[in-house]
Design a protein around this motif. Structure first.
Motif, PDB file in Angstrom:
ATOM      1  N   GLY A 156       0.818  -1.203   0.000  1.00  0.00           N
ATOM      2  CA  GLY A 156       0.000   0.000   0.000  1.00  0.00           C
ATOM      3  C   GLY A 156       0.848   1.247   0.000  1.00  0.00           C
ATOM      4  O   GLY A 156       1.943   1.265  -0.564  1.00  0.00           O
ATOM      5  N   GLY A 157       0.357   2.310   0.664  1.00  0.00           N
ATOM      6  CA  GLY A 157       1.063   3.578   0.681  1.00  0.00           C
ATOM      7  C   GLY A 157       0.219   4.650   1.324  1.00  0.00           C
ATOM      8  O   GLY A 157      -0.594   4.381   2.219  1.00  0.00           O
ATOM      9  N   LEU A 158       0.377   5.880   0.854  1.00  0.00           N
ATOM     10  CA  LEU A 158      -0.384   7.024   1.344  1.00  0.00           C
ATOM     11  C   LEU A 158      -1.294   7.530   0.233  1.00  0.00           C
ATOM     12  O   LEU A 158      -0.887   7.636  -0.931  1.00  0.00           O
ATOM     13  N   ALA A 159      -2.528   7.852   0.609  1.00  0.00           N
ATOM     14  CA  ALA A 159      -3.477   8.499  -0.304  1.00  0.00           C
ATOM     15  C   ALA A 159      -3.728   9.904   0.223  1.00  0.00           C
ATOM     16  O   ALA A 159      -4.080  10.077   1.388  1.00  0.00           O
ATOM     17  N   VAL A 160      -3.538  10.920  -0.622  1.00  0.00           N
ATOM     18  CA  VAL A 160      -3.634  12.321  -0.198  1.00  0.00           C
ATOM     19  C   VAL A 160      -4.718  13.009  -1.014  1.00  0.00           C
ATOM     20  O   VAL A 160      -4.637  13.076  -2.248  1.00  0.00           O
ATOM     21  N   TRP A 161      -5.730  13.543  -0.318  1.00  0.00           N
ATOM     22  CA  TRP A 161      -6.814  14.284  -0.963  1.00  0.00           C
ATOM     23  C   TRP A 161      -6.698  15.775  -0.648  1.00  0.00           C
ATOM     24  O   TRP A 161      -6.407  16.160   0.493  1.00  0.00           O
ATOM     25  N   SER A 162      -6.991  16.602  -1.636  1.00  0.00           N
ATOM     26  CA  SER A 162      -7.048  18.048  -1.423  1.00  0.00           C
ATOM     27  C   SER A 162      -8.464  18.537  -1.171  1.00  0.00           C
ATOM     28  O   SER A 162      -8.660  19.628  -0.626  1.00  0.00           O
ATOM     29  N   VAL A 201      12.608  -0.933  11.722  1.00  0.00           N
ATOM     30  CA  VAL A 201      11.657   0.156  11.563  1.00  0.00           C
ATOM     31  C   VAL A 201      12.220   1.180  10.579  1.00  0.00           C
ATOM     32  O   VAL A 201      13.287   1.743  10.794  1.00  0.00           O
ATOM     33  N   LYS A 202      11.480   1.414   9.511  1.00  0.00           N
ATOM     34  CA  LYS A 202      11.840   2.461   8.553  1.00  0.00           C
ATOM     35  C   LYS A 202      10.856   3.617   8.720  1.00  0.00           C
ATOM     36  O   LYS A 202       9.651   3.441   8.508  1.00  0.00           O
ATOM     37  N   THR A 203      11.368   4.752   9.151  1.00  0.00           N
ATOM     38  CA  THR A 203      10.531   5.921   9.415  1.00  0.00           C
ATOM     39  C   THR A 203      10.772   6.979   8.343  1.00  0.00           C
ATOM     40  O   THR A 203      11.925   7.223   7.951  1.00  0.00           O
ATOM     41  N   PHE A 204       9.688   7.590   7.896  1.00  0.00           N
ATOM     42  CA  PHE A 204       9.754   8.610   6.858  1.00  0.00           C
ATOM     43  C   PHE A 204       9.050   9.879   7.333  1.00  0.00           C
ATOM     44  O   PHE A 204       8.002   9.807   7.986  1.00  0.00           O
ATOM     45  N   VAL A 205       9.609  11.026   6.994  1.00  0.00           N
ATOM     46  CA  VAL A 205       8.899  12.295   7.108  1.00  0.00           C
ATOM     47  C   VAL A 205       8.533  12.697   5.693  1.00  0.00           C
ATOM     48  O   VAL A 205       9.406  12.972   4.858  1.00  0.00           O
ATOM     49  N   VAL A 206       7.237  12.689   5.407  1.00  0.00           N
ATOM     50  CA  VAL A 206       6.738  12.950   4.061  1.00  0.00           C
ATOM     51  C   VAL A 206       6.077  14.321   4.034  1.00  0.00           C
ATOM     52  O   VAL A 206       5.207  14.625   4.872  1.00  0.00           O
ATOM     53  N   ASP A 207       6.473  15.154   3.091  1.00  0.00           N
ATOM     54  CA  ASP A 207       5.898  16.489   2.908  1.00  0.00           C
ATOM     55  C   ASP A 207       4.781  16.392   1.875  1.00  0.00           C
ATOM     56  O   ASP A 207       5.025  16.040   0.713  1.00  0.00           O
ATOM     57  N   ILE A 208       3.547  16.669   2.285  1.00  0.00           N
ATOM     58  CA  ILE A 208       2.410  16.589   1.363  1.00  0.00           C
ATOM     59  C   ILE A 208       1.827  17.973   1.085  1.00  0.00           C
ATOM     60  O   ILE A 208       0.714  18.096   0.574  1.00  0.00           O
ATOM     61  N   SER A 209       2.583  19.028   1.418  1.00  0.00           N
ATOM     62  CA  SER A 209       2.040  20.388   1.291  1.00  0.00           C
ATOM     63  C   SER A 209       1.888  20.827  -0.157  1.00  0.00           C
ATOM     64  O   SER A 209       1.037  21.668  -0.474  1.00  0.00           O
ATOM     65  N   GLY A 210       2.714  20.289  -1.073  1.00  0.00           N
ATOM     66  CA  GLY A 210       2.627  20.666  -2.470  1.00  0.00           C
ATOM     67  C   GLY A 210       1.777  19.722  -3.282  1.00  0.00           C
ATOM     68  O   GLY A 210       1.035  18.882  -2.750  1.00  0.00           O
ATOM     69  N   ASP A 211       1.905  19.852  -4.589  1.00  0.00           N
ATOM     70  CA  ASP A 211       1.120  18.990  -5.481  1.00  0.00           C
ATOM     71  C   ASP A 211       1.604  17.551  -5.459  1.00  0.00           C
ATOM     72  O   ASP A 211       0.819  16.623  -5.671  1.00  0.00           O
ATOM     73  N   THR A 212       2.909  17.347  -5.206  1.00  0.00           N
ATOM     74  CA  THR A 212       3.476  16.010  -5.219  1.00  0.00           C
ATOM     75  C   THR A 212       4.149  15.720  -3.882  1.00  0.00           C
ATOM     76  O   THR A 212       5.060  16.456  -3.474  1.00  0.00           O
ATOM     77  N   PRO A 213       3.730  14.688  -3.160  1.00  0.00           N
ATOM     78  CA  PRO A 213       4.410  14.346  -1.898  1.00  0.00           C
ATOM     79  C   PRO A 213       5.874  14.003  -2.149  1.00  0.00           C
ATOM     80  O   PRO A 213       6.224  13.445  -3.198  1.00  0.00           O
ATOM     81  N   TRP A 214       6.714  14.310  -1.154  1.00  0.00           N
ATOM     82  CA  TRP A 214       8.120  13.967  -1.259  1.00  0.00           C
ATOM     83  C   TRP A 214       8.692  13.676   0.122  1.00  0.00           C
ATOM     84  O   TRP A 214       8.175  14.134   1.134  1.00  0.00           O
ATOM     85  N   ILE A 215       9.744  12.876   0.159  1.00  0.00           N
ATOM     86  CA  ILE A 215      10.346  12.452   1.425  1.00  0.00           C
ATOM     87  C   ILE A 215      11.373  13.485   1.866  1.00  0.00           C
ATOM     88  O   ILE A 215      12.372  13.713   1.180  1.00  0.00           O
ATOM     89  N   ARG A 216      11.148  14.083   3.032  1.00  0.00           N
ATOM     90  CA  ARG A 216      12.088  15.061   3.577  1.00  0.00           C
ATOM     91  C   ARG A 216      13.184  14.403   4.400  1.00  0.00           C
ATOM     92  O   ARG A 216      14.284  14.934   4.513  1.00  0.00           O
ATOM     93  N   ALA A 217      12.876  13.272   5.031  1.00  0.00           N
ATOM     94  CA  ALA A 217      13.879  12.564   5.821  1.00  0.00           C
ATOM     95  C   ALA A 217      13.454  11.116   5.963  1.00  0.00           C
ATOM     96  O   ALA A 217      12.266  10.785   5.861  1.00  0.00           O
ATOM     97  N   ARG A 218      14.442  10.268   6.200  1.00  0.00           N
ATOM     98  CA  ARG A 218      14.166   8.847   6.434  1.00  0.00           C
ATOM     99  C   ARG A 218      15.221   8.310   7.387  1.00  0.00           C
ATOM    100  O   ARG A 218      16.337   8.830   7.466  1.00  0.00           O
ATOM    101  N   SER A 219      14.843   7.275   8.139  1.00  0.00           N
ATOM    102  CA  SER A 219      15.798   6.630   9.040  1.00  0.00           C
ATOM    103  C   SER A 219      15.428   5.167   9.184  1.00  0.00           C
ATOM    104  O   SER A 219      14.270   4.780   8.955  1.00  0.00           O
ATOM    105  N   THR A 220      16.409   4.368   9.597  1.00  0.00           N
ATOM    106  CA  THR A 220      16.190   2.942   9.835  1.00  0.00           C
ATOM    107  C   THR A 220      16.810   2.576  11.171  1.00  0.00           C
ATOM    108  O   THR A 220      17.988   2.872  11.415  1.00  0.00           O
TER     109      THR A 220
END
Length: 450
Positions: A156-162, A201-220
């Protein structure tokens, strides 16, 4: 505010090396407050799935599992049922918007439903595409984001609605299995996400503020993820993982190491007070008998308040809630089989419902040919969990006690037997002792004279 979702599942076996040393080792025990016991109250739902706090309106919103066609329940802060939202059923997650005006529910594995938080009327629907099954939901930066699984495929993943009634943007570059996510009013447009039950554990900080989500940081890091809890100011996230045996925090957005809150095996949940002054952490009690929930002042290493549940009751995933001032918290527990779903409420400003033992004994003499026979009944109304065994003895004219009844109780909490009554005054004594030492012991007597 973050949503709380609970999914029943087997907890992977772990090697427990000194599971209680971090939670209640010598240094903590010297200064930490004594644990308080919480009995809780039965939660008025049939199949629990999720819970959210609306402190301003004095409500708790409680979801009931998908597949049973049961509506979202609304209770007061003490768990008493207020109403049902019949238009919203099969809820897997529920969350309140940062401004407290909108309630969002992940519903039916095919949509997110928005409700006016005051009237609880549906105000919008965010439909998921075919094959996308939302299981969790958050709202941040004017958008709605759901963690979803690929129906039937396990990814799966993330679904983002505006906006409602629009197609979501699907983002699969971060989480892809069983998403756990959290947001914060202090970091609009950012989502902390990871996959539950995956090691490491894989942790992500995802930025969804714009039109396209993007990963700002990740760690394991090592461990198996249970939950995230972002601080209200958006600068810190608490990670609950089966390992290590402590609640570790990371800075947002770079995910650099930050404070550690001791808890012991196995971390299962965390939550912040609305003002950011207090963080609550919860653990799965197996295999130790250490307490279950710890309240810490922010950045402290010794708890200010400690709570213990019955050994047969464990905190459910993502059900820990804390009020704005950090003076009251809530959590849902259940037994090993997901039954006996119970709501606990406790804190410095709210004493929990304490355990007690309600034991009674009655005896009466028969009539006619049975006039020399006593019928003795002992009734134990609590405890409601664990083994319920009683021992009943008889003693005539102050003589030695003779055991006449012993063993498990029936479904009404009773054990009944007869006794050949000697002449004189006979004292019947019922005793209850909790094998776990959690419920108070109790002894009651009654007498008959023949």
């Amino acid at each position: 505010m973050r949503a709380r979702t609970w999914i029943v599942g087997a907890v992977a076996a772990m090697v427990a090396v000194g599971p209680s040393t971090l939670a209640y080792g010598a240094s903590m025990a010297e200064t930490a407050p004594a644990p308080v016991k919480s009995l809780g109250v039965p939660l008025p739902v049939s199949y629990f799935s999720a819970i959210e706090l609306d402190e301003a309106r004095g409500r708790l919103y409680v979801g009931q599992s998908i597949g049973h066609d049961l509506p979202l329940a609304v209770t007061d802060l003490d768990g008493r049922l207020l109403s049902h939202v019949d238009a919203v059923k099969d809820v897997t997650d529920v969350t309140l918007s940062d401004d407290g005006r909108t309630l969002f529910a992940a519903q039916g594995y095919d949509r997110v439903t928005a409700m006016d938080a005051e009237s609880l009327q549906v105000t919008g629907v965010y439909f998921a595409p075919d094959g996308v099954c939302p299981t969790s939901v958050e709202a941040t930066g004017g958008k709605v984001v759901a963690g979803y699984v690929d129906c039937g495929a396990g990814s799966g993943g993330l679904a983002v609605w505006s906006a409602p009634n629009t197609s979501p943007r699907l983002f699969t570059e971060a989480v892809d299995y069983n998403p756990v996510l959290d947001t914060s009013p202090g970091a609009p447009g950012l989502v902390v996400a990871g996959d539950r039950g995956v090691t490491p554990v894989k942790t992500f900080v995802v930025d969804i503020s714009g039109d396209t989500p993007w990963i700002r940081a990740r760690s394991t890091v090592d461990g198996s993820l249970r939950d995230y809890a972002m601080s209200p100011d958006g600068t810190t996230v608490v990670q609950s993982s089966g390992w290590p045996y402590e609640h570790r925090t990371y800075r947002v957005p770079d995910l650099a190491d930050s404070e550690i809150y001791p808890s012991g095996a196995y971390p299962i949940d965390a939550a912040w007070s609305g003002d950011g002054s207090t963080v609550a952490v919860a653990r799965d009690p197996a295999p130790s008998s250490d307490p279950d929930v710890y309240l810490y002042a922010r950045n402290a290493t010794v708890p200010t308040y400690v709570v213990d549940f019955h050994p047969d009751q464990a905190a459910s995933y993502r059900t820990l809630l804390v009020n704005r001032a950090g003076t009251r918290a809530w959590v849902v527990t259940s037994d090993l089989y997901g039954q006996n779903v119970t709501l606990h409420s406790f804190g410095p400003a709210h004493e929990p419902n304490p355990p007690y033992t309600d034991l009674t004994i009655t005896a009466q003499v028969g009539k006619g040919k049975t006039g020399h026979t006593a019928t003795v009944t002992a009734t134990l109304r609590f405890p409601v969990v664990g083994l319920r065994q009683l021992r009943v003895t008889a003693s005539t004219n102050g003589g030695a006690e003779k055991e006449i009844l012993s063993g498990m109780l029936d479904e009404n909490g009773q054990t009944t037997g007869t006794y050949d009554l000697p002449r004189g005054t006979t004292t019947f004594t019922a005793r209850y002792t909790d094998f776990d030492g959690w419920f108070p012991s109790k002894t009651v007597t009654t007498t008959l004279t023949r």
